[in-house]
Scaffold this motif. Structure first.
Motif, short mmCIF file in Angstrom:
data_model
loop_
_atom_site.label_atom_id
_atom_site.label_comp_id
_atom_site.label_asym_id
_atom_site.label_seq_id
_atom_site.Cartn_x
_atom_site.Cartn_y
_atom_site.Cartn_z
N THR A 158 0.73 -1.56 -0.30
CA THR A 158 -0.08 -0.24 0.43
C THR A 158 1.00 1.09 -0.03
O THR A 158 0.85 2.22 -0.57
CB THR A 158 -0.72 -0.01 1.45
OG1 THR A 158 -0.42 -0.61 2.23
CG2 THR A 158 -2.37 -1.21 1.36
N GLY A 159 2.13 1.04 0.52
CA GLY A 159 2.67 2.56 1.02
C GLY A 159 3.86 3.06 -0.35
O GLY A 159 3.58 4.41 -0.77
N ARG A 160 3.44 2.39 -1.65
CA ARG A 160 3.71 1.96 -3.05
C ARG A 160 3.19 1.48 -4.42
O ARG A 160 3.13 1.89 -5.62
CB ARG A 160 5.18 1.64 -3.05
CG ARG A 160 6.62 2.03 -4.71
CD ARG A 160 8.01 1.71 -4.61
NE ARG A 160 7.83 0.30 -5.49
CZ ARG A 160 7.44 -0.17 -6.74
NH1 ARG A 160 7.24 1.56 -7.47
NH2 ARG A 160 6.70 -0.58 -7.27
N VAL A 161 1.76 1.37 -3.25
CA VAL A 161 0.79 1.18 -4.85
C VAL A 161 0.69 2.47 -5.27
O VAL A 161 0.19 2.04 -6.50
CB VAL A 161 -0.42 0.23 -4.33
CG1 VAL A 161 -1.52 1.16 -3.54
CG2 VAL A 161 -1.15 -0.77 -5.64
N GLY A 162 -0.20 3.23 -4.98
CA GLY A 162 -0.85 4.29 -5.42
C GLY A 162 0.51 5.05 -7.29
O GLY A 162 0.20 5.62 -7.75
N GLN A 163 1.64 5.32 -6.49
CA GLN A 163 2.73 5.45 -7.25
C GLN A 163 2.42 4.09 -8.83
O GLN A 163 2.66 4.90 -9.79
CB GLN A 163 4.20 6.07 -6.96
CG GLN A 163 4.97 5.85 -7.66
CD GLN A 163 6.62 5.76 -6.80
OE1 GLN A 163 6.23 5.71 -5.52
NE2 GLN A 163 7.68 5.54 -7.70
N VAL A 167 0.17 5.41 -13.25
CA VAL A 167 2.26 5.59 -14.02
C VAL A 167 2.00 6.49 -15.31
O VAL A 167 2.10 7.35 -15.41
CB VAL A 167 1.20 4.28 -14.77
CG1 VAL A 167 1.88 2.97 -14.69
CG2 VAL A 167 0.21 4.07 -15.54
N ASN A 168 0.62 7.42 -15.19
CA ASN A 168 0.54 8.36 -15.98
C ASN A 168 1.81 8.98 -15.23
O ASN A 168 2.38 10.68 -15.70
CB ASN A 168 -0.96 8.86 -16.15
CG ASN A 168 -0.66 8.99 -17.98
OD1 ASN A 168 -0.32 8.28 -18.51
ND2 ASN A 168 -1.98 9.15 -18.00
N HIS A 169 1.43 9.83 -14.47
CA HIS A 169 1.92 10.83 -13.28
C HIS A 169 3.57 10.68 -13.59
O HIS A 169 4.34 11.20 -13.26
CB HIS A 169 1.40 10.67 -11.96
CG HIS A 169 0.16 11.05 -11.53
ND1 HIS A 169 -0.29 12.28 -11.77
CD2 HIS A 169 -1.13 10.20 -11.25
CE1 HIS A 169 -2.26 12.53 -11.71
NE2 HIS A 169 -2.54 11.14 -11.96
N SER A 186 -2.81 4.77 -22.43
CA SER A 186 -3.74 3.00 -22.00
C SER A 186 -3.23 1.91 -21.44
O SER A 186 -5.18 1.58 -20.75
CB SER A 186 -3.58 2.62 -23.26
OG SER A 186 -3.20 3.01 -24.74
N ILE A 187 -2.68 2.17 -20.13
CA ILE A 187 -2.15 1.08 -19.37
C ILE A 187 -3.55 2.05 -17.86
O ILE A 187 -4.13 1.28 -17.79
CB ILE A 187 -1.62 1.20 -18.51
CG1 ILE A 187 -0.21 0.43 -19.53
CG2 ILE A 187 -1.35 0.63 -17.19
CD1 ILE A 187 1.21 0.35 -19.68
N THR A 188 -3.48 3.09 -17.99
CA THR A 188 -4.31 4.35 -17.28
C THR A 188 -5.82 3.83 -17.13
O THR A 188 -6.60 3.84 -16.68
CB THR A 188 -3.63 5.86 -17.17
OG1 THR A 188 -2.53 5.99 -16.79
CG2 THR A 188 -5.08 6.79 -16.36
N GLY A 221 -8.44 9.11 -4.58
CA GLY A 221 -7.56 9.95 -5.73
C GLY A 221 -7.56 9.69 -6.80
O GLY A 221 -7.57 11.28 -8.28
N LEU A 222 -7.30 8.64 -7.03
CA LEU A 222 -6.59 8.40 -8.53
C LEU A 222 -7.66 8.14 -9.35
O LEU A 222 -7.33 7.64 -10.64
CB LEU A 222 -4.85 7.13 -8.57
CG LEU A 222 -3.87 8.00 -7.95
CD1 LEU A 222 -3.18 6.96 -8.04
CD2 LEU A 222 -3.30 9.34 -8.45
#
Length: 336
Positions: A158-163, A167-169, A186-188, A221-222
């Motif tokens: 969870t600490g890194r899953v948002g990053q 992928v677009n960010h 496309s992935i996003t 948020g994403l």
């Protein structure tokens, strides 16, 4: 949530705080989905060889290999994605480098690219998952069905899953246009679509629950669709409510306990009675903690599934027990 609520979902992303057993839960979920002859791909991207450990099979590599048979004859296929292999495949796919890609690896360029540019690394890793989700049989005359009925991704914690999933960010500072940017877009789009759900694995303990709550907020948020909270290693009381009430009381009387143990022919001493009493007190405290954390999870307003603590550690039998428990809850719609 019932299994019917996952109709149309192609990708199940499983994340959780380290130590919550997310890889084991991802494996149980893949098994539960592999029913009635369905084929499910279970993918890991962290290089830990967690899938091979759970299923007790040889180390996984770039090839997709069957690791288990699901209920009703389904298949669970395992894959460990390596960023270097993914980059070489990407270079061949988009730039037709062929042997030149091997030369780049020999001179350390591939290692440099996947280490210095973490955003690119994540795009490559999840790009393999994206390809598996969208894959279609290539033989002429076959139907246009996907090769896999579902893909389960054992994602970073969870600490890194948002990053990782954002992928677009991650790519915004690396590529403004071109095939890398197009693939990230496309992935996003896939991750934010109804084809994807993100499941959060947790224990009923303060730190894992707090990370689960924070991860849910970040993922929302994403604009990433959340699936379910899966509570792992949940302790169920081996005694009745009346016994728990007695143990929780400040004036708990140990004499009746000592008398009952003696009547069973046991050699009873103060140390045994104190030890048993303290074990009972610890249990009541653990159950009280679970109740508090369960209330915190309820505020997320997500379906919740419950997996038991398997005594003696996880093995093949334990995995089958978790699979059966999860399958039952999915079928009966117990995720409430």
């Amino acid at each position: 949530m019932t299994s019917g609520d996952w109709d149309g979902v192609r990708l199940h992303v499983v994340t959780g705080k380290g130590g919550t057993g997310k890889t084991t839960v991802a494996a149980a979920l893949a098994m539960a989905l592999a029913t009635d002859g369905k084929r499910v791909l279970l993918v890991e991207v962290e290089g830990r060889q967690g899938i091979s450990g759970v299923f007790d099979v040889p180390r996984l590599g770039d090839d997709e290999v069957q690791v288990a048979t699901g209920p009703g004859g389904g298949q669970v296929v395992g894959l460990a994605v390596d960023p270097k292999a993914a980059l070489l495949e990407y270079l061949q796919m988009f730039y037709k480098l062929g042997m030149a890609g091997g030369m780049l690896e020999r001179f350390g360029v591939i290692d440099f690219a996947t280490t210095v540019a973490p955003g690119l690394r994540d795009v490559l890793l999840i790009g393999k998952v994206y390809e598996a989700v969208r894959r279609r049989p290539s033989r002429r005359g076959t139907r246009s069905d996907k090769l896999y009925d579902a893909v389960v991704l054992d994602a970073p914690p969870t600490g890194r899953v948002g990053q990782f999933l954002g992928v677009n960010h991650a790519m915004s500072g690396l590529a403004k246009m071109g095939p890398v940017k197009n693939q990230a877009d496309s992935i996003t789009a896939m991750l934010q679509s109804s084809q994807t759900v993100v499941h959060l694995v947790t224990l009923l303990e303060e730190m894992p629950v707090q990370e689960t709550v924070e991860a849910a907020a970040e993922l929302r948020g994403l604009s990433l669709p959340l699936g379910a909270v899966i509570v792992n290693q949940e302790v169920t009381p081996p005694v009745g409510e009346r016994t728990l009430e007695l143990l929780a009381a400040d004036d708990f009387d140990t004499e009746p306990l000592a008398t009952d143990l003696t009547s069973l022919g046991l050699r009873v001493g103060p140390r045994m009675v104190r030890g048993l009493t303290q074990t009972g007190v610890d249990l009541t405290q653990r159950l009280a903690l679970q109740d508090r954390e369960r209330a915190a999870l309820a505020e997320l307003d997500l379906p919740t599934y419950h997996l038991p603590l398997v005594p003696g550690g996880m093995d093949g039998g334990g995995l089958l027990e978790l699979t059966a428990t999860l399958t039952k809850q999915l079928t009966e719609g117990a995720g409430v």
